[in-house]
Design a protein around this motif. Structure first.
Motif, PDB file in Angstrom:
ATOM      1  N   LEU A   1      -4.464  -5.448   4.541  1.00  0.00           N
ATOM      2  CA  LEU A   1      -3.939  -5.307   3.917  1.00  0.00           C
ATOM      3  C   LEU A   1      -2.709  -4.332   3.492  1.00  0.00           C
ATOM      4  N   ASP A   2      -1.812  -4.461   2.914  1.00  0.00           N
ATOM      5  CA  ASP A   2      -0.692  -2.875   2.314  1.00  0.00           C
ATOM      6  C   ASP A   2      -0.332  -3.221   1.781  1.00  0.00           C
ATOM      7  N   ALA A   3       0.418  -2.558   0.837  1.00  0.00           N
ATOM      8  CA  ALA A   3       0.578  -2.280  -0.426  1.00  0.00           C
ATOM      9  C   ALA A   3       2.460  -1.263  -0.210  1.00  0.00           C
ATOM     10  N   MET A   4       2.572  -1.370  -1.516  1.00  0.00           N
ATOM     11  CA  MET A   4       3.751  -0.372  -1.812  1.00  0.00           C
ATOM     12  C   MET A   4       4.170  -0.665  -2.880  1.00  0.00           C
ATOM     13  N   GLU A   5       4.744   0.624  -3.531  1.00  0.00           N
ATOM     14  CA  GLU A   5       4.935   0.933  -4.856  1.00  0.00           C
ATOM     15  C   GLU A   5       7.151   0.825  -4.975  1.00  0.00           C
ATOM     16  N   ILE A   6       7.166  -0.104  -5.950  1.00  0.00           N
ATOM     17  CA  ILE A   6       8.460   0.477  -6.381  1.00  0.00           C
ATOM     18  C   ILE A   6       9.325   1.021  -7.477  1.00  0.00           C
ATOM     19  N   ASP A   7       9.564   2.104  -7.737  1.00  0.00           N
ATOM     20  CA  ASP A   7       9.451   3.101  -8.333  1.00  0.00           C
ATOM     21  C   ASP A   7      10.980   2.454  -9.459  1.00  0.00           C
ATOM     22  N   PRO A   8      11.327   1.812 -10.456  1.00  0.00           N
ATOM     23  CA  PRO A   8      11.976   1.347 -11.500  1.00  0.00           C
ATOM     24  C   PRO A   8      13.644   2.366 -11.382  1.00  0.00           C
ATOM     25  N   GLU A   9      13.177   3.566 -11.984  1.00  0.00           N
ATOM     26  CA  GLU A   9      14.493   4.272 -11.925  1.00  0.00           C
ATOM     27  C   GLU A   9      14.833   4.639 -10.360  1.00  0.00           C
ATOM     28  N   ASP A  10      14.549   5.199  -9.294  1.00  0.00           N
ATOM     29  CA  ASP A  10      14.958   4.892  -8.345  1.00  0.00           C
ATOM     30  C   ASP A  10      15.457   3.749  -7.818  1.00  0.00           C
TER      31      ASP A  10
END
Length: 317
Positions: free
Chosen positions: A65-74
């Motif tokens: 299991l991997d995870a990532m978070e995309i910052d909408p502002e960036d």
């Protein structure tokens, strides 16, 4: 199950909890999984008690299991910077400052946020998904999600019109360019046309992939506002030729024991009865099946609690 799975719903219904629980269930079943959050709250980091960013990172203690978070502002700033760089190469120096001014103004315009975020998760589908069997998206609230899903068809038609206008413009310019009595052939290799064609292919890929390789689930809470929002969301998906695979009822009130008769127990029984009415309304009135009924937990959804939520999901891995 399709390689891409989306969990959507009204803000605050528990999409992140359900997304992480399903991703956890997939990984523990031997399915190499990536969970992706486009929620600015960065709740995936809270669930796994670990920091994530816009690059896939292994979830500690969970093999596969991997995870990532995309910052909408960036992501929106990166999106605008790419447009600025591309256009600056194709216009005169005198136009660059005007382009910068227009792009800064566009930062807060309706649709800019959705367009940047849409690019981000389609890029994940195209560029980051190859090592994985399943990519699970913890999406933005329903309204934003539906606007994103409507972009491929809308922008595809828009790009077609831009291509037509650009070709018309070049054709007129070529006919007017007499020089050595031969028109200058500008159409071939035109950078603007090439960029528009790439964008059109990008949106065609997105639309086709979401119709044929993605499964959509909606999370709701057992209150009338959430149920109504879910009904509108189902209608919105149908209008876009996308089907909702199933519904997840989250934050259900636990039923008190029979021997509990105090004021709190009476309140809980009344609340449970109301929630059962809402669930019956969903079962009878909505076409997508109810695939999970998840009770509220007294502790935060982490560790063993996350396992319990995963077990409650009747969703194929």
């Amino acid at each position: 199950m399709e390689p891409f799975v989306f969990f959507g719903g009204k803000g605050g219904v528990g999409k992140t909890t359900v997304s992480c629980a399903y991703a956890y269930r997939c990984a523990t079943a031997g399915v190499r999984t990536l969970v992706v959050s486009t929620d600015p709250a960065h709740s995936v980091s809270d669930v796994f008690d670990q920091s994530f960013d816009d690059e896939p990172r292994s979830v500690e203690g969970v093999d596969g299991l991997d995870a990532m978070e995309i910052d909408p502002e960036d992501e929106m700033q990166r999106h605008l910077d790419e447009i600025r760089e591309s256009l600056s190469e194709q216009v005169s120096a005198g136009m660059v400052s005007e382009i910068n001014r227009q792009l800064e103004m566009s930062h807060g315009t309706p649709g800019a946020y959705e367009s940047a975020l849409f690019d981000a998760f389609v890029d994940v589908m195209r560029e980051e998904s190859e090592p994985y069997d399943r990519v699970v998206f913890d999406t933005a609230p329903t309204g934003s999600t539906l606007r994103l899903l409507g972009l491929p068809e809308f922008l595809g038609d828009w790009i077609d019109r831009l291509l037509y206008k650009r070709k018309q413009s070049i054709d007129l310019f070529e006919k007017a360019a007499i020089g050595d009595m031969e028109p200058r052939r500008l159409l071939e290799g035109d950078p603007v046309i090439e960029r528009l064609r790439r964008r059109k292919e990008f949106f065609e890929y997105a639309g086709e992939t979401m119709r044929t390789e993605a499964a959509f689930f909606l999370v709701f809470n057992p209150d009338q506002l959430s149920v109504n929002e879910t009904a509108r969301a189902i209608e919105g998906f149908t209008e876009r030729d996308l089907s909702v695979r199933g519904l997840v009822a989250n934050k259900l009130t636990p039923t008190p024991d029979d021997d509990e008769t105090g004021r709190g127990a009476r309140y809980l029984r009344e609340r449970v009865a109301t929630e059962r009415d809402r669930l019956e309304q969903v079962r009878e009135g909505f076409e997508p099946p109810l695939v999970a009924e998840i009770e509220s937990r007294t502790s935060e959804v982490r560790g063993d609690v996350l396992t319990g939520v995963a077990d409650a999901l009747d969703v194929d891995v």
